[in-house]
Design a protein around this motif. Structure first.
Motif, PDB file in Angstrom:
ATOM      1  N   VAL A 117       0.842  -1.188   0.000  1.00  0.00           N
ATOM      2  CA  VAL A 117       0.000   0.000   0.000  1.00  0.00           C
ATOM      3  C   VAL A 117       0.880   1.241   0.000  1.00  0.00           C
ATOM      4  O   VAL A 117       1.989   1.234   0.556  1.00  0.00           O
ATOM      5  CB  VAL A 117      -0.945   0.022   1.232  1.00  0.00           C
ATOM      6  CG1 VAL A 117      -0.154   0.067   2.538  1.00  0.00           C
ATOM      7  CG2 VAL A 117      -1.921   1.185   1.157  1.00  0.00           C
ATOM      8  N   LYS A 118       0.400   2.281  -0.663  1.00  0.00           N
ATOM      9  CA  LYS A 118       1.062   3.580  -0.597  1.00  0.00           C
ATOM     10  C   LYS A 118      -0.005   4.631  -0.346  1.00  0.00           C
ATOM     11  O   LYS A 118      -1.047   4.649  -1.000  1.00  0.00           O
ATOM     12  CB  LYS A 118       1.822   3.879  -1.896  1.00  0.00           C
ATOM     13  CG  LYS A 118       2.787   5.063  -1.744  1.00  0.00           C
ATOM     14  CD  LYS A 118       3.905   5.022  -2.757  1.00  0.00           C
ATOM     15  CE  LYS A 118       4.956   6.090  -2.424  1.00  0.00           C
ATOM     16  NZ  LYS A 118       6.096   6.072  -3.347  1.00  0.00           N
ATOM     17  N   GLY A 123      -8.216  11.085  -3.587  1.00  0.00           N
ATOM     18  CA  GLY A 123      -8.528   9.957  -4.442  1.00  0.00           C
ATOM     19  C   GLY A 123      -7.963  10.070  -5.836  1.00  0.00           C
ATOM     20  O   GLY A 123      -7.563   9.065  -6.442  1.00  0.00           O
ATOM     21  N   SER A 124      -7.952  11.281  -6.389  1.00  0.00           N
ATOM     22  CA  SER A 124      -7.461  11.457  -7.755  1.00  0.00           C
ATOM     23  C   SER A 124      -6.009  11.028  -7.906  1.00  0.00           C
ATOM     24  O   SER A 124      -5.637  10.382  -8.894  1.00  0.00           O
ATOM     25  CB  SER A 124      -7.618  12.921  -8.181  1.00  0.00           C
ATOM     26  OG  SER A 124      -8.970  13.273  -8.293  1.00  0.00           O
ATOM     27  N   ASP A 125      -5.179  11.387  -6.945  1.00  0.00           N
ATOM     28  CA  ASP A 125      -3.779  10.978  -7.019  1.00  0.00           C
ATOM     29  C   ASP A 125      -3.651   9.459  -7.012  1.00  0.00           C
ATOM     30  O   ASP A 125      -2.824   8.885  -7.732  1.00  0.00           O
ATOM     31  CB  ASP A 125      -2.988  11.562  -5.844  1.00  0.00           C
ATOM     32  CG  ASP A 125      -2.686  13.038  -6.016  1.00  0.00           C
ATOM     33  OD1 ASP A 125      -2.928  13.570  -7.121  1.00  0.00           O
ATOM     34  OD2 ASP A 125      -2.219  13.666  -5.049  1.00  0.00           O
ATOM     35  N   GLY A 280       6.891   0.748  -8.535  1.00  0.00           N
ATOM     36  CA  GLY A 280       7.030   2.113  -8.047  1.00  0.00           C
ATOM     37  C   GLY A 280       8.069   2.241  -6.956  1.00  0.00           C
ATOM     38  O   GLY A 280       8.211   3.296  -6.340  1.00  0.00           O
ATOM     39  N   GLY A 281       8.812   1.172  -6.707  1.00  0.00           N
ATOM     40  CA  GLY A 281       9.811   1.173  -5.643  1.00  0.00           C
ATOM     41  C   GLY A 281      11.224   1.062  -6.156  1.00  0.00           C
ATOM     42  O   GLY A 281      11.535   1.471  -7.278  1.00  0.00           O
ATOM     43  N   LEU A 291       5.421   6.620  -9.168  1.00  0.00           N
ATOM     44  CA  LEU A 291       4.118   6.156  -8.731  1.00  0.00           C
ATOM     45  C   LEU A 291       3.378   7.222  -7.930  1.00  0.00           C
ATOM     46  O   LEU A 291       2.401   7.804  -8.390  1.00  0.00           O
ATOM     47  CB  LEU A 291       4.283   4.879  -7.906  1.00  0.00           C
ATOM     48  CG  LEU A 291       3.019   4.141  -7.507  1.00  0.00           C
ATOM     49  CD1 LEU A 291       2.201   3.746  -8.728  1.00  0.00           C
ATOM     50  CD2 LEU A 291       3.371   2.905  -6.672  1.00  0.00           C
ATOM     51  N   LEU A 292       3.812   7.456  -6.737  1.00  0.00           N
ATOM     52  CA  LEU A 292       3.253   8.501  -5.882  1.00  0.00           C
ATOM     53  C   LEU A 292       4.394   9.103  -5.088  1.00  0.00           C
ATOM     54  O   LEU A 292       5.174   8.378  -4.466  1.00  0.00           O
ATOM     55  CB  LEU A 292       2.216   7.925  -4.902  1.00  0.00           C
ATOM     56  CG  LEU A 292       0.801   7.695  -5.418  1.00  0.00           C
ATOM     57  CD1 LEU A 292       0.013   6.859  -4.425  1.00  0.00           C
ATOM     58  CD2 LEU A 292       0.086   9.020  -5.673  1.00  0.00           C
ATOM     59  N   SER A 293       4.515  10.416  -5.097  1.00  0.00           N
ATOM     60  CA  SER A 293       5.551  11.089  -4.323  1.00  0.00           C
ATOM     61  C   SER A 293       4.952  12.399  -3.825  1.00  0.00           C
ATOM     62  O   SER A 293       4.895  13.386  -4.553  1.00  0.00           O
ATOM     63  CB  SER A 293       6.792  11.341  -5.187  1.00  0.00           C
ATOM     64  OG  SER A 293       7.826  11.910  -4.412  1.00  0.00           O
TER      65      SER A 293
END
Length: 439
Positions: A117-118, A123-125, A280-281, A291-293
């Motif tokens: 999980v990240k 929600g959009s991100d 993403g890692g 991925l997400l930052s």
């Protein structure tokens, strides 16, 4: 409150100030004053439990709290205390906090169908990260989204498909499929399958998924080599603690959570298969996926709030409470509508934990004019209800009082139907749909 004399002068003034300083007068279009009768959009002062107070001093029983995010009620003591403890310890650091691993462990214990999980803030991100990841792992560009679901993201891949596409370059990379129709989805994949990176949908909405539908989508995704993404922003916790995937037993490749996860605090999650999420890692040899930052994605007080929410849900059986409250409300509204002769026009739909209502005209068609009339009468009766989505803070007394207000609103609704024209009962322009080309 006297319905005919119901006015909100301070809220009206505050709305003018909001529009002067903030485009649209709100930070979410669904909260805009165009969604309410003209000059009758309350501006909130504060809330506690299932009640909110506006700047005019009126108290309302509130539904759809925080666009479905506040499912435990406002200022829930356990959630607030968890966040408060972390605020005194610092909320953001140059390295991960130990709370991040604790929150991840808690989430994956609650949603055991996911392996990693990240966290993020909205929600959009999370949904856009899921789409980006699907594109990266498949090497395909097209996205297929469910045409029957109203919202997935503020980003171009989705907003470009709506009437509010100004500022977005033309693209043919987003395709649509109908909910519940496996044959149509199979035909879409037969035509474009080699180019489709993912299928993204809400696993359930106002109707239960047809028997075998979600399992059928799982099989189609596997057969055509695309990623299956469940948007669980709404179904997460309200369907079960583990979302719709936990209730129906169909495991997506990726899923996104938010809303009820934080009970009003800003937190969302992207979860899924380890082999996908690891892209993403740092522990792989493929091209890296951004991925997400997010600077604020792991603020400690929001993660602590989310952990408290999950503990409350599992320990107190919150999902079952939401269903019971929703069932009581739905039964009461349907009875009130039937008793006043508008049972075919004021219609309650959806799972008991996620109820909405439709306002239909004399021909049985959805009507913004009748919705305006209905909302006006509910507001005057002390009920703020853009939907009938319940929180666990509601009491049976709140539900019964809501049904009284609905009954009074339905009596006026009947008069308007008999007259064949609701405009005489409107105080101004009708409410408007969120997605429209012109303001």
């Amino acid at each position: 409150m006297n319905t005919e004399q119901f006015e909100l002068p301070r809220s009206r003034e505050a709305n003018e100030r909001l529009h002067t300083l903030i485009p649209g007068g709100a930070h979410t279009y669904a909260k805009g004053d165009d969604q309410y009768p003209e000059h009758l959009a309350p501006v909130i002062s504060h809330g506690r439990g299932a009640h909110v107070w506006d700047v005019d001093g009126n108290r309302y029983i509130e539904y759809g709290s925080g666009l479905r995010s506040v499912s435990l009620g406002h200022a829930h003591p356990r959630v607030v205390e968890a966040a408060r403890r972390e605020l005194d310890r610092g909320s953001n650091f140059v390295r991960p906090s130990v709370l991040e691993v604790e929150a991840a462990e808690r989430f994956l214990a609650t949603v055991p169908t996911a392996e990693m999980v990240k966290f993020a803030k909205n929600g959009s991100d999370a949904t856009t990260a899921a789409v980006r990841l699907a594109r990266a792992v498949t090497g395909r560009a097209r996205v297929a989204l469910c045409a029957d679901h109203p919202f997935f993201s503020v980003d171009d891949w989705f907003i470009g498909t709506t009437p509010m596409a100004a500022g977005i370059p033309p693209t043919d990379l987003t395709l649509k499929f109908p909910y519940g129709d496996l044959k149509a989805t199979e035909e879409l994949l037969a035509r474009h399958g080699d180019d489709i990176a993912c299928l993204i949908l809400e696993p359930a909405t106002q109707t239960e998924p047809p028997q075998g539908y979600l399992a059928g989508l799982r099989e189609l995704a596997d057969r055509h080599g695309c990623v299956l993404i469940f948007d669980e922003m709404i179904t997460g916790f309200r369907w079960s603690e583990a979302g719709a995937q936990g209730l129906y037993g169909v495991v997506p490749d990726l899923s996104t959570f938010g809303k009820a996860l934080g009970n009003g605090f800003a937190v969302s999650a992207l979860a899924g298969r380890r082999d996908l999420m690891e892209r993403g890692g740092l522990r792989h040899s493929d091209d890296r996926v951004f991925l997400l930052s997010t600077t604020h994605g792991a603020e400690t007080h929001s993660l602590a709030a989310a952990m408290a929410v999950q503990a409350t849900y599992t320990e107190e059986g919150i999902t079952a409470q939401l269903h019971a409250l929703g069932e009581r409300l739905a039964a009461g509204v349907r009875a009130a509508a039937a008793a006043t002769g508008v049972g075919d026009h004021v219609v309650v739909r959806g799972r008991p934990s996620n109820l909405v209502f439709a306002t239909l005209d004399e021909n049985g068609q959805p009507s913004q004019e009748y919705r305006t009339l209905f909302l006006h009468r509910l507001l005057a009766g002390g009920v703020l209800a853009p939907s009938f989505v319940v929180s666990s803070a509601l009491t049976e007394e709140d539900i019964d009082r809501t049904v009284e207000a609905v009954s009074e609103a339905c009596a006026v609704y009947r008069k308007a139907l008999d007259a064949g024209d609701p405009t005489a009962w409107l105080a101004g322009r009708p409410v408007k749909p969120v997605f429209r080309r012109r303001a």
